[in-house]
Design a protein around this motif. Structure first.
Motif, PDB file in Angstrom:
ATOM      1  N   ILE A 127      42.816  39.089  35.880  1.00 57.98           N
ATOM      2  CA  ILE A 127      43.203  39.311  34.490  1.00 57.98           C
ATOM      3  C   ILE A 127      42.909  38.023  33.739  1.00 57.98           C
ATOM      4  N   GLN A 146      40.638  43.122  34.194  1.00 54.13           N
ATOM      5  CA  GLN A 146      41.079  43.292  32.810  1.00 54.13           C
ATOM      6  C   GLN A 146      40.842  42.039  31.994  1.00 54.13           C
ATOM      7  N   THR A 154      47.086  38.415  27.986  1.00 51.18           N
ATOM      8  CA  THR A 154      46.850  38.223  29.421  1.00 51.18           C
ATOM      9  C   THR A 154      48.171  38.137  30.176  1.00 51.18           C
TER      10      THR A 154
END
Length: 294
Positions: A127, A146, A154
């Motif tokens: 992420i 992601q 985040t």
């Protein structure tokens, strides 16, 4: 004797087998872009300093050269420098040099591949705030990929993922304080204000690990890709090259300053040791054994 023979055979075949750190089920690696080690004595960062007190740390770890982003984020998870993995520029999307070795995903071997090979059902996530991270790992090897628009986003995504999936391995990337360093400058009040904000976000991630019931069997690591000088980085000054390297958790020595040399590619080798992974001969990183109780 039998174990020695097996280990010798694996060494001859180009792999080194690490002794796993007992009782560890999760590793959370947190990277903060542009977080120079020089800032620690001046910054208001209680969560980072608590991690140091609870664990092992160095403020003299070094980046590889050039001391810029993609080069060092790649080195951190690939266990080698740009001469071998081939990512040589600040914003590398593909290796500018041919990778010395390729894994089954067609990339230089990384900790993601090693863990996936050992634990096919492992939960692995990445992420990140800087979209450039997305070019530095094999997407087919991870469950969660992601990209988020801000460090706050985040953090929210990482907290949710930790609580829902309890990942075996998660890399969390923050784009700050590098953005402030470029826009305004390093080692000035605005930079330290941003570092303090990063520390608050770190605290939220640490709390989520506790809330998920993972605290007692996790290792948490914090490091950076480079520091900075004025409004830039990439050079050969110590303020650009020296980065923090902090580790705390199960099996890690407490309140322990590490004196031995650490280079960012040693992070991958240390993660490999924690999970007991076989590391390829092409890796030059070494586990930071001084961080562990045994």
């Amino acid at each position: 004797m039998k174990k020695l023979v097996i280990a010798a055979g694996l060494l001859l075949s180009g792999f080194f087998v690490n002794a796993q750190v007992k009782g560890v089920k999760h590793v959370i690696l947190i990277g903060m872009d542009g977080l120079g080690a020089y800032c620690f004595p001046k910054a208001d960062i209680p969560n980072m300093k608590q991690m140091m007190q609870d664990g092992s740390w160095s403020l003299q770890a070094r980046s590889v050269l050039p001391s810029s982003s993609a080069v060092n984020w790649a080195s951190m998870v690939m266990g080698a420098g740009p001469e071998l993995h081939g990512f040589t520029e600040w914003g590398s999307k593909t290796p500018e040099l041919p990778s010395r070795e390729l894994d089954k995903y067609g990339m230089f071997p990384s900790v993601y591949t090693l863990l996936r090979d050992k634990k096919p059902n492992a939960e692995i996530g990445v992420i990140y705030s800087w979209e450039g991270i997305g070019y530095l790992f094999p997407k087919a090897a991870v469950n969660k990929d992601q990209h988020c628009p801000t460090d706050e986003a985040t953090t929210e995504a990482a907290v949710a993922y930790i609580k829902e999936k309890k990942p075996d391995f998660l890399f969390i990337h923050f784009d700050q304080p590098d953005g402030v360093g470029h826009a305004i400058g390093h080692d000035i009040p605005e930079y330290y204000t941003q570092v303090q904000k990063n520390d608050v976000l770190l605290g939220k991630i640490l709390q989520s690990i506790k809330d998920a019931g993972m605290w007692d069997n996790s290792i948490i690591m914090l490091s950076a890709d480079h520091g900075g000088i004025n409004k830039g980085h990439g050079g050969k000054t110590m303020v650009e090259m020296q980065i923090p390297w902090i580790i705390r958790g199960k099996g890690v020595k407490a309140n322990n300053e590490i004196k031995e040399s650490i280079v960012t590619y040693d992070t991958a080798a240390t993660i490999a040791r924690i999970f007991g992974l076989k590391t390829p001969a092409v890796w030059i990183g070494r586990p930071v054994n001084a961080a562990f109780t045994r």
